[in-house]
Enzyme design. Structure first.
Site, PDB file in Angstrom:
ATOM      1  N   LYS A   1       1.997  -1.675  -5.381  1.00  0.00           N
ATOM      2  CA  LYS A   1       1.170  -2.385  -6.479  1.00  0.00           C
ATOM      3  C   LYS A   1      -0.384  -2.680  -5.791  1.00  0.00           C
ATOM      4  O   LYS A   1      -0.247  -3.604  -4.976  1.00  0.00           O
ATOM      5  CB  LYS A   1       1.859  -3.444  -7.116  1.00  0.00           C
ATOM      6  CG  LYS A   1       3.096  -3.125  -8.128  1.00  0.00           C
ATOM      7  CD  LYS A   1       3.296  -4.521  -8.774  1.00  0.00           C
ATOM      8  CE  LYS A   1       4.105  -4.082  -9.738  1.00  0.00           C
ATOM      9  NZ  LYS A   1       4.763  -5.507 -10.323  1.00  0.00           N
TER      10      LYS A   1
ATOM     11  N   GLY B   1       8.016  -7.054   4.519  1.00  0.00           N
ATOM     12  CA  GLY B   1       9.076  -6.458   4.534  1.00  0.00           C
ATOM     13  C   GLY B   1       9.257  -4.972   4.697  1.00  0.00           C
ATOM     14  O   GLY B   1      10.076  -4.611   5.417  1.00  0.00           O
TER      15      GLY B   1
ATOM     16  N   GLY C   1       5.710 -12.990   2.920  1.00  0.00           N
ATOM     17  CA  GLY C   1       4.963 -13.721   2.049  1.00  0.00           C
ATOM     18  C   GLY C   1       3.862 -14.634   2.998  1.00  0.00           C
ATOM     19  O   GLY C   1       2.522 -14.541   2.391  1.00  0.00           O
TER      20      GLY C   1
ATOM     21  N   ARG D   1      16.180 -13.303  11.870  1.00  0.00           N
ATOM     22  CA  ARG D   1      15.575 -14.596  11.711  1.00  0.00           C
ATOM     23  C   ARG D   1      16.467 -15.651  12.807  1.00  0.00           C
ATOM     24  O   ARG D   1      15.737 -16.239  13.232  1.00  0.00           O
ATOM     25  CB  ARG D   1      15.634 -15.016  10.322  1.00  0.00           C
ATOM     26  CG  ARG D   1      14.795 -14.197   9.465  1.00  0.00           C
ATOM     27  CD  ARG D   1      14.793 -14.740   8.114  1.00  0.00           C
ATOM     28  NE  ARG D   1      13.668 -13.911   7.214  1.00  0.00           N
ATOM     29  CZ  ARG D   1      13.808 -13.995   6.062  1.00  0.00           C
ATOM     30  NH1 ARG D   1      14.940 -14.028   5.446  1.00  0.00           N
ATOM     31  NH2 ARG D   1      12.799 -13.362   5.232  1.00  0.00           N
TER      32      ARG D   1
HETATM   33  P1  AMP Z   1       5.574  -3.086  -1.738  1.00  0.00           P
HETATM   34  O1  AMP Z   1       6.805  -4.085  -1.910  1.00  0.00           O
HETATM   35  O2  AMP Z   1       4.463  -3.349  -2.845  1.00  0.00           O
HETATM   36  O3  AMP Z   1       4.955  -3.217  -0.444  1.00  0.00           O
HETATM   37  O4  AMP Z   1       6.053  -1.853  -1.926  1.00  0.00           O
HETATM   38  C1  AMP Z   1       7.121  -1.163  -1.179  1.00  0.00           C
HETATM   39  C2  AMP Z   1       7.402   0.004  -2.430  1.00  0.00           C
HETATM   40  O5  AMP Z   1       6.697   0.703  -2.563  1.00  0.00           O
HETATM   41  C3  AMP Z   1       8.792   0.761  -1.489  1.00  0.00           C
HETATM   42  O6  AMP Z   1      10.047   0.426  -2.168  1.00  0.00           O
HETATM   43  C4  AMP Z   1       8.461   2.159  -1.822  1.00  0.00           C
HETATM   44  O7  AMP Z   1       9.547   2.946  -2.150  1.00  0.00           O
HETATM   45  C5  AMP Z   1       7.322   1.907  -2.810  1.00  0.00           C
HETATM   46  N1  AMP Z   1       6.564   3.118  -2.967  1.00  0.00           N
HETATM   47  C6  AMP Z   1       5.578   3.631  -1.821  1.00  0.00           C
HETATM   48  N2  AMP Z   1       4.768   4.553  -2.096  1.00  0.00           N
HETATM   49  C7  AMP Z   1       5.270   4.871  -3.560  1.00  0.00           C
HETATM   50  C8  AMP Z   1       4.779   5.992  -4.072  1.00  0.00           C
HETATM   51  N3  AMP Z   1       3.839   6.814  -4.167  1.00  0.00           N
HETATM   52  N4  AMP Z   1       5.370   5.843  -5.475  1.00  0.00           N
HETATM   53  C9  AMP Z   1       6.124   4.987  -5.847  1.00  0.00           C
HETATM   54  N5  AMP Z   1       6.768   3.809  -5.102  1.00  0.00           N
HETATM   55  C10 AMP Z   1       6.035   4.031  -3.879  1.00  0.00           C
END
Ligand code: AMP
Length: 403
Positions: free
Chosen positions: A205, A361, A384, A35
């Site tokens: 999620k 991120g 974000g 940054r």
């Molecule tokens: P996000 O912050 O929602 O972009 O999610 C990122 C996180 O999702 C990372 O830490 C990944 O390890 C996790 N992730 C990705 N694919 C999977 C999966 N199939 N099962 C569980 N966690 C996951």
């Protein structure tokens, strides 16, 4: 040419909102200076014009006013290093241990062309996050011109990121080079996309990504869904997902998104097969299964070979690509193959002329880790902020400068 590039800062004091919210270790050493480096071109242009620079930023989330841990003074030596050019005299970097008040005012007043002043953490005042107008006005008195170069906080209506802009006339408030690049890249994807436009959405999620998918359904030709969130979609269509991540309270939402995609003619791609594991662990036993037929006791932790090929084919045909979120648990070596394959495909499409933007991120961490950061068109510094932009929201930091 942009307002910033055209503006001559000669004999002006430029008050720049930067995002110097860098991670520090227990010895106050910076562990990732991305940054800070991102703001250097803006600072250098102003100094080269014969202006002086006053930098303001937040660092961390201090709860109770001034705290050693969150002091921006820890950044001064590294800032000095980043600003120096070999063979040229050092750029003087001063520090004010308050962002408003007498010392800040006097130091700012006496600042000479070619000098830089870093102000103490803005969030030592609660007024910053509250968007307090009087506080913003006090900050505004320090400079002749306001430059917003903090894309990472552009989605916040804070005193220094948005409210302050009203105290400068239109020709004295503008975006810095980083912010311009961020906004131009995001606009190129959202409003001027060449088709086919593929959005690759991954991560854990569905609930975090509903708004962005809804907005992209209006613009993209293809949406690729990977990562943990894919299994909620697969279960929603009747698939058997074993112990894979699933948000059961979002099954209806997933069904609605699938129906909307169909009605709008947007191709929504789910991974045909998965690398599965018998537990969420770097040393778990692993195997491969169709994503809609994962045995009980097993969970999908990555997209597998057929899905990599399926997604790669879509990516290779694209002219515009947005990538947010990993395809699997890329932090574990056994489950990073899919994310790596997608990074490679995005780099190859870029090489063939597509415009690719990677943001958020974890996908940024992934392209850095796998060595593809300089093979895509743009890597955003805003997590974000970028997400909210693609959700179709107006970012206060951008709106305030444009108003
Ligand atoms: P996000 O912050 O929602 O972009 O999610 C990122 C996180 O999702 C990372 O830490 C990944 O390890 C996790 N992730 C990705 N694919 C999977 C999966 N199939 N099962 C569980 N966690 C996951």
């Amino acid at each position: 040419m942009s307002q910033f590039s055209q503006h001559s800062f000669a004999n002006e004091k430029a008050l720049i909102r930067v995002d110097f919210n860098v991670p520090l270790n227990d010895s106050y050493e910076i562990t990732d200076d991305t940054r800070m480096r991102a703001a250097i071109p803006t600072i250098k242009k102003i100094l080269a014009d014969g202006g002086s620079v006053i930098l303001m930023s937040h660092l961390g989330r201090p709860k109770d006013g001034p705290t050693e841990k969150y002091s921006l003074k820890h950044l001064v030596p590294h800032l000095q290093e980043l600003l120096n050019t070999k063979g040229q005299p050092n750029v003087p970097v001063l520090f004010a241990n308050d962002c408003i008040g007498e010392q800040a005012g006097l130091t700012a007043n006496m600042l000479r062309p070619g000098e830089v002043l870093l102000l103490e953490n803005l969030r030592f005042y609660k007024e910053e996050e509250k968007g307090d107008k009087a506080f913003a006005e006090k900050l505004s008195k320090l400079g002749d011109v306001y430059v917003n170069d903090a894309f990472g906080t552009a989605h916040r209506a804070h005193a220094s990121t948005a409210v302050i802009a009203q105290f400068f006339p239109k020709d004295k408030r503008m975006f810095g080079l980083l912010m311009e690049n961020e906004v131009n890249s995001a606009e190129k994807v959202l409003h001027q996309s060449q088709k086919p436009f593929t959005a690759i959405i991954g991560g854990a999620k569905v609930s975090d990504k509903i708004l962005i998918i809804e907005n992209l359904l209006e613009r993209a030709t293809d949406i690729i869904i990977g990562g943990g969130m894919a299994y909620t979609f697969i279960k929603a269509t009747g698939g058997k997902i074993g112990n894979s991540l699933c948000e059961d309270d979002r099954l209806d939402t997933a069904r609605e998104l699938l129906q909307k995609a169909e009605a709008k003619g947007v191709r929504l791609h789910l991974p045909s097969d998965s690398t599965i594991a018998d537990k969420f662990d770097a040393n778990a036993n692993d195997s491969t299964a169709p994503s809609n037929n994962i045995p009980d006791g097993w969970m999908g932790l990555d997209i597998a070979e057929n899905a990599c090929e399926q997604f790669t084919n879509v990516i290779h045909k694209s002219k515009t690509i947005l990538w947010n979120g990993p395809m699997g648990v890329f932090e574990m070596a056994k489950f990073q193959h899919g994310t790596k394959a997608i990074a490679k495909a995005v780099a190859e499409a870029t090489q063939k002329g597509a415009f690719s933007l990677v943001g958020g991120g974890d996908s940024v961490a992934a392209v850095n880790q796998f060595g593809y950061a300089d093979k895509v068109s743009y890597v955003s510094t805003g997590g974000g902020a970028l997400l909210e932009y693609f959700e179709g929201k107006e970012l206060p930091g951008i709106a305030a400068v444009k108003a």
